[in-house]
Write a protein that holds these residues in place. Structure first.
Motif, PDB file in Angstrom:
ATOM      1  N   PHE A  40       0.858  -1.175   0.000  1.00 30.61           N
ATOM      2  CA  PHE A  40       0.000   0.000   0.000  1.00 30.61           C
ATOM      3  C   PHE A  40       0.900   1.233   0.000  1.00 30.61           C
ATOM      4  CE2 PHE A  40      -3.215  -2.963   0.783  1.00 30.61           C
ATOM      5  CZ  PHE A  40      -4.467  -2.356   0.799  1.00 30.61           C
ATOM      6  N   ARG A  41       0.596   2.200  -0.859  1.00 30.08           N
ATOM      7  CA  ARG A  41       1.426   3.390  -0.974  1.00 30.08           C
ATOM      8  C   ARG A  41       1.036   4.406   0.091  1.00 30.08           C
ATOM      9  NH1 ARG A  41       1.459   4.341  -7.504  1.00 30.08           N
ATOM     10  NH2 ARG A  41       3.119   5.809  -6.988  1.00 30.08           N
ATOM     11  N   ARG A  42       2.017   5.080   0.629  1.00 33.50           N
ATOM     12  CA  ARG A  42       1.797   6.068   1.678  1.00 33.50           C
ATOM     13  C   ARG A  42       1.248   7.373   1.081  1.00 33.50           C
ATOM     14  NH1 ARG A  42       1.111   7.040   7.109  1.00 33.50           N
ATOM     15  NH2 ARG A  42       1.767   9.157   7.559  1.00 33.50           N
ATOM     16  N   VAL A  43       0.228   7.947   1.714  1.00 36.89           N
ATOM     17  CA  VAL A  43      -0.268   9.267   1.333  1.00 36.89           C
ATOM     18  C   VAL A  43      -0.351  10.146   2.577  1.00 36.89           C
ATOM     19  CG1 VAL A  43      -1.567   8.551  -0.708  1.00 36.89           C
ATOM     20  CG2 VAL A  43      -2.688   8.512   1.524  1.00 36.89           C
ATOM     21  N   GLU A  44      -0.177  11.438   2.378  1.00 39.84           N
ATOM     22  CA  GLU A  44      -0.360  12.431   3.438  1.00 39.84           C
ATOM     23  C   GLU A  44      -1.443  13.391   2.975  1.00 39.84           C
ATOM     24  OE1 GLU A  44       0.853  12.604   6.360  1.00 39.84           O
ATOM     25  OE2 GLU A  44       2.497  11.142   6.311  1.00 39.84           O
ATOM     26  N   MET A  45      -2.432  13.618   3.808  1.00 37.19           N
ATOM     27  CA  MET A  45      -3.582  14.423   3.430  1.00 37.19           C
ATOM     28  C   MET A  45      -3.657  15.700   4.266  1.00 37.19           C
ATOM     29  SD  MET A  45      -4.491  12.300   1.230  1.00 37.19           S
ATOM     30  CE  MET A  45      -5.803  13.383   0.664  1.00 37.19           C
ATOM     31  N   PRO A  46      -4.264  16.778   3.722  1.00 43.94           N
ATOM     32  CA  PRO A  46      -4.450  18.005   4.506  1.00 43.94           C
ATOM     33  C   PRO A  46      -5.302  17.744   5.741  1.00 43.94           C
ATOM     34  CG  PRO A  46      -4.903  18.405   2.170  1.00 43.94           C
ATOM     35  CD  PRO A  46      -4.777  16.925   2.341  1.00 43.94           C
ATOM     36  N   VAL A  47      -5.030  18.484   6.798  1.00 40.24           N
ATOM     37  CA  VAL A  47      -5.812  18.349   8.025  1.00 40.24           C
ATOM     38  C   VAL A  47      -7.169  19.021   7.865  1.00 40.24           C
ATOM     39  CG1 VAL A  47      -5.866  18.948  10.485  1.00 40.24           C
ATOM     40  CG2 VAL A  47      -3.772  18.102   9.470  1.00 40.24           C
ATOM     41  N   PHE A  48      -7.301  19.976   6.942  1.00 38.83           N
ATOM     42  CA  PHE A  48      -8.610  20.584   6.696  1.00 38.83           C
ATOM     43  C   PHE A  48      -8.900  20.617   5.201  1.00 38.83           C
ATOM     44  CE2 PHE A  48      -5.505  23.996   7.277  1.00 38.83           C
ATOM     45  CZ  PHE A  48      -5.668  24.763   6.140  1.00 38.83           C
ATOM     46  N   GLU A  49     -10.196  20.590   4.886  1.00 33.87           N
ATOM     47  CA  GLU A  49     -10.687  20.607   3.510  1.00 33.87           C
ATOM     48  C   GLU A  49     -11.844  21.596   3.431  1.00 33.87           C
ATOM     49  OE1 GLU A  49      -9.856  18.600   0.841  1.00 33.87           O
ATOM     50  OE2 GLU A  49      -8.723  16.921   1.694  1.00 33.87           O
ATOM     51  N   LYS A  50     -12.283  21.885   2.222  1.00 29.34           N
ATOM     52  CA  LYS A  50     -13.527  22.622   2.073  1.00 29.34           C
ATOM     53  C   LYS A  50     -14.643  21.818   2.728  1.00 29.34           C
ATOM     54  CE  LYS A  50     -12.282  24.969  -2.224  1.00 29.34           C
ATOM     55  NZ  LYS A  50     -12.636  25.216  -3.658  1.00 29.34           N
ATOM     56  N   THR A  51     -15.524  22.511   3.416  1.00 24.58           N
ATOM     57  CA  THR A  51     -16.585  21.830   4.153  1.00 24.58           C
ATOM     58  C   THR A  51     -17.424  20.930   3.253  1.00 24.58           C
ATOM     59  OG1 THR A  51     -16.694  23.612   5.786  1.00 24.58           O
ATOM     60  CG2 THR A  51     -18.637  22.205   5.592  1.00 24.58           C
ATOM     61  N   GLU A  52     -17.624  21.331   2.018  1.00 21.24           N
ATOM     62  CA  GLU A  52     -18.457  20.550   1.110  1.00 21.24           C
ATOM     63  C   GLU A  52     -17.867  19.167   0.826  1.00 21.24           C
ATOM     64  OE1 GLU A  52     -18.829  21.812  -2.948  1.00 21.24           O
ATOM     65  OE2 GLU A  52     -16.913  22.864  -2.912  1.00 21.24           O
ATOM     66  N   VAL A  53     -16.563  19.003   0.949  1.00 20.83           N
ATOM     67  CA  VAL A  53     -15.967  17.676   0.752  1.00 20.83           C
ATOM     68  C   VAL A  53     -16.604  16.678   1.708  1.00 20.83           C
ATOM     69  CG1 VAL A  53     -13.855  16.300   0.994  1.00 20.83           C
ATOM     70  CG2 VAL A  53     -13.772  18.528  -0.155  1.00 20.83           C
ATOM     71  N   PHE A  54     -16.776  17.077   2.952  1.00 18.51           N
ATOM     72  CA  PHE A  54     -17.329  16.171   3.955  1.00 18.51           C
ATOM     73  C   PHE A  54     -18.855  16.151   3.936  1.00 18.51           C
ATOM     74  CE2 PHE A  54     -13.232  17.737   5.682  1.00 18.51           C
ATOM     75  CZ  PHE A  54     -12.530  16.543   5.551  1.00 18.51           C
ATOM     76  N   SER A  55     -19.485  17.292   3.716  1.00 15.15           N
ATOM     77  CA  SER A  55     -20.947  17.317   3.705  1.00 15.15           C
ATOM     78  C   SER A  55     -21.488  16.506   2.537  1.00 15.15           C
ATOM     79  CB  SER A  55     -21.458  18.759   3.652  1.00 15.15           C
ATOM     80  OG  SER A  55     -21.042  19.410   2.470  1.00 15.15           O
ATOM     81  N   ARG A  56     -20.808  16.538   1.394  1.00 14.76           N
ATOM     82  CA  ARG A  56     -21.258  15.763   0.245  1.00 14.76           C
ATOM     83  C   ARG A  56     -20.875  14.299   0.360  1.00 14.76           C
ATOM     84  NH1 ARG A  56     -19.268  19.318  -4.824  1.00 14.76           N
ATOM     85  NH2 ARG A  56     -19.937  17.439  -5.954  1.00 14.76           N
TER      86      ARG A  56
END
Length: 413
Positions: A40-56
């Motif tokens: 499995f390849r390692r990824v690092e993600m932002p700690v915050f996103e646009k709210t719509e990313v999670f609401s959708r």
């Protein structure tokens, strides 16, 4: 003059130190090792996103979005949210960074997440998870791969008395037929359901099946089962997953009430749960799920992407660390003892040489010079290198386990 009051930690956060921190690190290190074993390849993600990313992605009607997210407006008046989970952000990255070219893409990550919920045993407002996803693979073998990986991770952590609970949600048509039957069944007893389940009835009837409210539980046992609505294709998919798990040596049990409420979930849903009476169950109390996930073939479409099959799981590092138990800090391979302050430079030089050769090492050069060597002996290092002055010349003495003496001497020379 009034004394300045010391700020306290925010409720629902924690400062991790000592044996607890070592257990936390052990979980992460074990996950990283198993991740590499399974490619499995390692990824690092932002700690915050646009709210719509999670609401959708998570759904406007879920408790996570409606009650638990830490959302705020930045200086550009854009609504941002601290990530409450990994999957939505990984799905967004898959679409915006052109990761489709790598499909099927196997990725893993770990880090902090944030949810405003009531703090309780093993659950915090800032918590940490490990996460593994396979994106772009429609075959049941992807589900088997993920579950075998999770099973091996728990075994390598030394967590015993845990069973994989497995269910199928069917394909889109199967799920829709089941959903309609559940609405009809629970609708007939609507007034006897809990307030939450009455609200879920039209929007998310599957969630009634995992309600813990006693008013709901008495109706759940006789609710329509997914098996009555499975298409031939959905049945074949689940059979392929279970036979694959048997071949991989992963023990599992069927859990017909295990569901995922969001519409984009398909086929496999699973949780690793402590067996009743096991040490794991005693440690976690009512917070029973150790690791969970499922197949979410419809998620990419909710974020504006093309239909993309995917499956994943996540596990709380704090909960896993509780089950691992306290981990003591390993003793140093070597301790350098400066018994005469005039030899400090020689001590620092030796310390650097030992570390350059891969030895974990530290130096004792404070306190009473006569007691420094004894202090090093009590610390339990595999080797001690002492520097003292004797008749105006530097004296070096080595106290080491038999297999270490020659190695230490080689570094010093």
């Amino acid at each position: 003059m009034s004394k300045t009051k010391t700020p306290q930690a925010i409720r629902g956060t924690q400062d991790i130190f000592g044996p607890d921190a070592e257990a936390f690190a052990f979980v992460v290190e074990t996950f990283e090792r198993v991740r590499k074993l399974y490619r499995f390849r390692r990824v690092e993600m932002p700690v915050f996103e646009k709210t719509e990313v999670f609401s959708r992605a998570i759904g406007e009607t879920t408790d996570v979005v409606s009650k638990e997210m830490y959302s705020f407006e930045d200086r550009g008046q854009e609504s941002l949210t601290l990530r409450p989970e990994f999957t939505a952000g990984i799905a967004r990255a898959f679409l915006t960074n052109g990761w489709q070219q790598h499909a099927p893409l196997k990725v893993g990550t770990h880090g902090p997440l944030f949810r405003y919920e009531r703090p309780q045993k093993g659950r915090y407002r800032q918590f940490h998870q490990i996460d593994a996803e396979i994106i772009g693979a429609a075959e049941p073998q992807a589900d088997v791969e993920l579950l075998a990986m999770a099973d091996q991770l728990l075994k390598e952590l030394g967590i015993e008395g845990v069973t994989l609970h497995l269910n199928t949600l069917g394909d889109g048509d199967s799920r829709e037929a089941w959903r309609a039957a559940l609405i009809e069944y629970f609708g007939a007893v609507r007034d006897e359901l809990s307030e939450d389940s009455q609200e879920r009835l039209e929007k998310n009837p599957l969630r009634i099946l995992d309600s813990k409210d006693r008013r709901d539980r008495k109706f759940v046992a006789d609710a329509p089962k997914i098996d009555a609505f499975l298409s031939d294709e959905a049945t074949a998919f689940f059979d392929a997953v279970t036979s694959g798990l048997d071949a991989a040596g992963v023990k599992w049990t069927r859990a017909e009430s295990l569901v995922r409420g969001l519409d984009y979930y398909r086929h496999t849903a699973f949780e690793f749960i402590p067996d009743e009476g096991s040490a794991a169950a005693d440690a976690l109390g009512s917070q029973s799920t150790i690791l969970g996930g499922g197949r979410y073939d419809g998620l990419m479409e909710s974020l504006g992407g093309a239909p993309t099959p995917a499956v994943g799981w996540a596990a709380g590092i704090e909960r896993l660390a509780m089950l691992v138990g306290e981990k003591g800090e390993a003793a140093a391979d070597a301790i350098v003892v400066v018994e005469d302050d005039s030899l400090m430079t020689e001590g620092v030089r030796t310390l650097g040489k030992l570390r350059a050769e891969g030895f974990s090492a530290e130096m004792i050069a404070s306190g009473s010079p006569r007691k420094r060597f004894d202090k090093a002996v009590k610390a339990g290092a595999r080797a001690i290198v002492g520097f003292s002055m004797q008749d105006g010349a530097t004296n070096v003495r080595i106290k080491a386990e038999h297999d270490m003496t020659a190695r230490i001497e080689a570094v010093l020379n």
